[in-house]
Scaffold this motif. Structure first.
Motif, PDB file in Angstrom:
ATOM      1  N   VAL A 206       0.864  -1.177   0.000  1.00 32.83           N
ATOM      2  CA  VAL A 206       0.000   0.000   0.000  1.00 32.83           C
ATOM      3  C   VAL A 206       0.900   1.226   0.000  1.00 32.83           C
ATOM      4  CG1 VAL A 206      -1.806   1.285   1.205  1.00 32.83           C
ATOM      5  CG2 VAL A 206      -1.791  -1.236   1.262  1.00 32.83           C
ATOM      6  N   THR A 207       0.760   2.056  -1.020  1.00 33.24           N
ATOM      7  CA  THR A 207       1.623   3.225  -1.178  1.00 33.24           C
ATOM      8  C   THR A 207       0.798   4.498  -1.023  1.00 33.24           C
ATOM      9  OG1 THR A 207       3.046   1.998  -2.701  1.00 33.24           O
ATOM     10  CG2 THR A 207       3.241   4.390  -2.712  1.00 33.24           C
ATOM     11  N   LEU A 208       1.278   5.399  -0.180  1.00 35.30           N
ATOM     12  CA  LEU A 208       0.579   6.651   0.096  1.00 35.30           C
ATOM     13  C   LEU A 208       1.243   7.791  -0.656  1.00 35.30           C
ATOM     14  CD1 LEU A 208       0.240   6.227   3.967  1.00 35.30           C
ATOM     15  CD2 LEU A 208      -1.407   5.555   2.195  1.00 35.30           C
ATOM     16  N   ALA A 209       0.450   8.497  -1.463  1.00 28.39           N
ATOM     17  CA  ALA A 209       0.950   9.644  -2.233  1.00 28.39           C
ATOM     18  C   ALA A 209      -0.106  10.742  -2.254  1.00 28.39           C
ATOM     19  CB  ALA A 209       1.317   9.210  -3.649  1.00 28.39           C
ATOM     20  N   VAL A 210      -0.694  11.000  -1.095  1.00 31.02           N
ATOM     21  CA  VAL A 210      -1.777  11.980  -0.988  1.00 31.02           C
ATOM     22  C   VAL A 210      -1.250  13.274  -0.398  1.00 31.02           C
ATOM     23  CG1 VAL A 210      -3.594  10.242  -0.739  1.00 31.02           C
ATOM     24  CG2 VAL A 210      -2.407  11.087   1.289  1.00 31.02           C
ATOM     25  N   PRO A 211      -1.915  14.399  -0.660  1.00 30.29           N
ATOM     26  CA  PRO A 211      -1.570  15.637   0.040  1.00 30.29           C
ATOM     27  C   PRO A 211      -2.035  15.561   1.484  1.00 30.29           C
ATOM     28  CG  PRO A 211      -3.515  15.976  -1.303  1.00 30.29           C
ATOM     29  CD  PRO A 211      -3.021  14.592  -1.629  1.00 30.29           C
ATOM     30  N   LEU A 212      -1.431  16.350   2.343  1.00 32.33           N
ATOM     31  CA  LEU A 212      -1.875  16.424   3.729  1.00 32.33           C
ATOM     32  C   LEU A 212      -2.935  17.506   3.857  1.00 32.33           C
ATOM     33  CD1 LEU A 212      -1.598  15.544   6.679  1.00 32.33           C
ATOM     34  CD2 LEU A 212       0.165  17.317   6.945  1.00 32.33           C
ATOM     35  N   ASN A 213      -4.112  17.107   4.267  1.00 32.02           N
ATOM     36  CA  ASN A 213      -5.194  18.051   4.503  1.00 32.02           C
ATOM     37  C   ASN A 213      -6.115  17.462   5.574  1.00 32.02           C
ATOM     38  OD1 ASN A 213      -6.938  16.192   3.112  1.00 32.02           O
ATOM     39  ND2 ASN A 213      -6.313  17.102   1.166  1.00 32.02           N
ATOM     40  N   ALA A 214      -7.229  18.140   5.803  1.00 29.81           N
ATOM     41  CA  ALA A 214      -8.117  17.712   6.886  1.00 29.81           C
ATOM     42  C   ALA A 214      -8.651  16.302   6.674  1.00 29.81           C
ATOM     43  CB  ALA A 214      -9.269  18.701   7.027  1.00 29.81           C
ATOM     44  N   SER A 215      -8.819  15.896   5.426  1.00 37.04           N
ATOM     45  CA  SER A 215      -9.393  14.580   5.160  1.00 37.04           C
ATOM     46  C   SER A 215      -8.352  13.462   5.162  1.00 37.04           C
ATOM     47  CB  SER A 215     -10.131  14.581   3.819  1.00 37.04           C
ATOM     48  OG  SER A 215      -9.231  14.794   2.751  1.00 37.04           O
ATOM     49  N   THR A 216      -7.071  13.799   5.018  1.00 38.96           N
ATOM     50  CA  THR A 216      -6.037  12.759   4.972  1.00 38.96           C
ATOM     51  C   THR A 216      -5.214  12.668   6.249  1.00 38.96           C
ATOM     52  OG1 THR A 216      -4.393  14.232   3.952  1.00 38.96           O
ATOM     53  CG2 THR A 216      -5.823  12.973   2.470  1.00 38.96           C
ATOM     54  N   GLU A 217      -5.238  13.690   7.092  1.00 33.89           N
ATOM     55  CA  GLU A 217      -4.458  13.629   8.336  1.00 33.89           C
ATOM     56  C   GLU A 217      -4.979  12.493   9.211  1.00 33.89           C
ATOM     57  OE1 GLU A 217      -2.968  16.409  12.085  1.00 33.89           O
ATOM     58  OE2 GLU A 217      -3.961  17.331  10.354  1.00 33.89           O
ATOM     59  N   GLY A 218      -4.076  11.603   9.610  1.00 33.91           N
ATOM     60  CA  GLY A 218      -4.460  10.464  10.437  1.00 33.91           C
ATOM     61  C   GLY A 218      -5.293   9.423   9.715  1.00 33.91           C
ATOM     62  N   MET A 219      -5.287   9.457   8.380  1.00 36.66           N
ATOM     63  CA  MET A 219      -6.115   8.541   7.598  1.00 36.66           C
ATOM     64  C   MET A 219      -5.742   7.080   7.856  1.00 36.66           C
ATOM     65  SD  MET A 219      -6.573   8.458   3.447  1.00 36.66           S
ATOM     66  CE  MET A 219      -4.871   7.980   3.140  1.00 36.66           C
ATOM     67  N   VAL A 220      -4.460   6.799   7.927  1.00 36.29           N
ATOM     68  CA  VAL A 220      -4.007   5.424   8.169  1.00 36.29           C
ATOM     69  C   VAL A 220      -3.822   5.264   9.672  1.00 36.29           C
ATOM     70  CG1 VAL A 220      -2.258   3.691   7.685  1.00 36.29           C
ATOM     71  CG2 VAL A 220      -2.906   5.333   5.912  1.00 36.29           C
ATOM     72  N   ASP A 221      -4.828   4.686  10.297  1.00 34.79           N
ATOM     73  CA  ASP A 221      -4.821   4.519  11.744  1.00 34.79           C
ATOM     74  C   ASP A 221      -4.884   3.035  12.100  1.00 34.79           C
ATOM     75  OD1 ASP A 221      -7.405   3.829  11.096  1.00 34.79           O
ATOM     76  OD2 ASP A 221      -8.346   5.489  12.172  1.00 34.79           O
ATOM     77  N   ARG A 222      -5.105   2.764  13.363  1.00 34.19           N
ATOM     78  CA  ARG A 222      -5.140   1.381  13.849  1.00 34.19           C
ATOM     79  C   ARG A 222      -6.149   0.532  13.080  1.00 34.19           C
ATOM     80  NH1 ARG A 222      -5.607   2.663  18.539  1.00 34.19           N
ATOM     81  NH2 ARG A 222      -3.568   2.126  19.412  1.00 34.19           N
ATOM     82  N   ASP A 223      -7.309   1.101  12.791  1.00 33.30           N
ATOM     83  CA  ASP A 223      -8.352   0.331  12.113  1.00 33.30           C
ATOM     84  C   ASP A 223      -7.946  -0.055  10.699  1.00 33.30           C
ATOM     85  OD1 ASP A 223      -9.926   0.528  14.372  1.00 33.30           O
ATOM     86  OD2 ASP A 223     -11.034   2.273  13.652  1.00 33.30           O
ATOM     87  N   LEU A 224      -7.384   0.905   9.936  1.00 40.04           N
ATOM     88  CA  LEU A 224      -6.968   0.580   8.565  1.00 40.04           C
ATOM     89  C   LEU A 224      -5.779  -0.378   8.567  1.00 40.04           C
ATOM     90  CD1 LEU A 224      -7.250   3.724   6.244  1.00 40.04           C
ATOM     91  CD2 LEU A 224      -8.646   1.662   6.284  1.00 40.04           C
ATOM     92  N   LEU A 225      -4.846  -0.164   9.470  1.00 41.13           N
ATOM     93  CA  LEU A 225      -3.686  -1.056   9.537  1.00 41.13           C
ATOM     94  C   LEU A 225      -4.116  -2.486   9.851  1.00 41.13           C
ATOM     95  CD1 LEU A 225      -1.275   1.326  11.459  1.00 41.13           C
ATOM     96  CD2 LEU A 225      -0.914   0.481   9.128  1.00 41.13           C
ATOM     97  N   ALA A 226      -5.121  -2.639  10.697  1.00 45.29           N
ATOM     98  CA  ALA A 226      -5.603  -3.975  11.047  1.00 45.29           C
ATOM     99  C   ALA A 226      -6.212  -4.694   9.852  1.00 45.29           C
ATOM    100  CB  ALA A 226      -6.622  -3.875  12.175  1.00 45.29           C
ATOM    101  N   LEU A 227      -6.699  -3.912   8.883  1.00 51.74           N
ATOM    102  CA  LEU A 227      -7.304  -4.512   7.696  1.00 51.74           C
ATOM    103  C   LEU A 227      -6.268  -4.955   6.668  1.00 51.74           C
ATOM    104  CD1 LEU A 227     -10.286  -2.029   7.171  1.00 51.74           C
ATOM    105  CD2 LEU A 227     -10.432  -4.397   7.975  1.00 51.74           C
TER     106      LEU A 227
END
Length: 311
Positions: A193-214
């Motif tokens: 999984v490769t992240l190449a998004v800008p940092l903004n209100a919708s992407t800050e903290g996007m990859v958290d415990r819940d997504l990592l668990a998936l």
């Protein structure tokens, strides 16, 4: 369209950049790194120091440059620091190729265990062993801006299965682009999984415990976006548990303190935010600044405007 006075006054933060632009027609190029008093009160273009804190933009208070030019693509927190009435352009087109190169390099280094093999070399050990590959992997690329597209174009020859993800679900000439909301369905099958998004209100903290668990057990998370896109403590926990691996060019906090646990985790490969900082950067910054000089000299609007002048 009326032409501007000649020559334009352009400030740049380094002598290297001044020398590279010295022969540019229609420009007087002087060095100012936004520390101390400005050498001129009438700059037309101000080039900001690379990777500087947006707080340095306070030095422009009271000046009226026609353009403030960044050397970075991202511009988070700039709007709050930029004095009113100034136009700000980012460096789109400068860093995408180098950042994509590093993203591919991080994938290959992690999959083929290059850090472990380098350590074995230092110990004079012939550590022959099998490894993962990049070929035949399912790769999810989150972010379809310039960096995301550059990563995808370089991934295609490696015989991988690519899934493109952006803010919204849509279709283009290359097929379907999935939405971020669909990540929970995509992550269990993804090898990388490769992240190449800008940092903004919708992407800050996007990859958290819940997504990592998936994520698929043993999958690789590659981050060349911004460190705050990932919740660092959650990533440390997931790597320690042996659930995921990580290859990170950006982290939160940055720079990473010497005592931070990310330094000591075996399944983490770290580079110090060098994605766009290659030999390709200087000539591309020079080309961009020359385009801006040409545009303003002939009465055309500047390129790459991301924050228009506001009252």
């Amino acid at each position: 369209m009326s032409q501007h006075r000649q020559p334009l006054v352009v400030t740049v933060p380094t002598e290297e950049l001044r020398e590279a632009l010295a022969s540019t027609p229609g420009a007087e190029v002087i060095v100012w790194d936004l520390s101390g008093a400005p050498p001129r009160r009438d700059p037309d273009i101000v080039v900001v120091p690379y990777m500087s804190d947006p707080a340095v933009l306070g030095a422009l208070d009271g000046l009226r440059p026609r353009l403030v030019q960044s050397q970075s693509i991202g511009y988070e927190r700039v709007a709050d620091a930029l004095p009113p009435g100034l136009t700000f352009s980012n460096a789109a087109g400068v860093h995408e190729t180098s950042t994509a190169e590093l993203a591919i390099g991080l994938m290959i280094a992690s999959q083929r265990r290059l850090p472990a093999l380098v350590a074995a070399q230092l110990d004079h050990r012939w550590a022959h062993t099998a490894s993962r590959s990049l070929a035949d992997c399912r790769v999810v690329v989150v972010g379809q801006g310039g960096v995301g597209r550059a990563i995808i174009s370089r991934l295609r020859p490696f015989e991988v299965d690519i899934t493109r993800v952006a803010a919204t679900h849509r279709q283009d000439a290359d097929g379907v682009i999935r939405s971020v909301d669909e990540l929970p369905k995509l992550l269990p099958d993804a090898d990388i999984v490769t992240l190449a998004v800008p940092l903004n209100a919708s992407t800050e903290g996007m990859v958290d415990r819940d997504l990592l668990a998936l994520m698929k057990p043993g999958a690789l998370l590659v981050n060349v976006a911004r460190g705050k896109v990932v919740v660092t403590a959650d990533l440390v926990e997931a790597v320690r548990a042996g659930h995921v691996r990580a290859a990170l060019d950006v982290v939160d906090p940055e720079p990473l303190p010497p005592e931070h646990p990310l330094w000591r985790l075996d399944d983490v490969l770290l580079t110090p935010h060098v994605g766009g900082h290659s030999a390709a950067m200087l000539p591309r910054v020079v080309a961009l600044v020359r385009r801006q000089i040409a545009a303003l000299s002939t009465g055309h609007p500047p390129h790459n405007v991301v924050i228009p002048a506001r009252a």
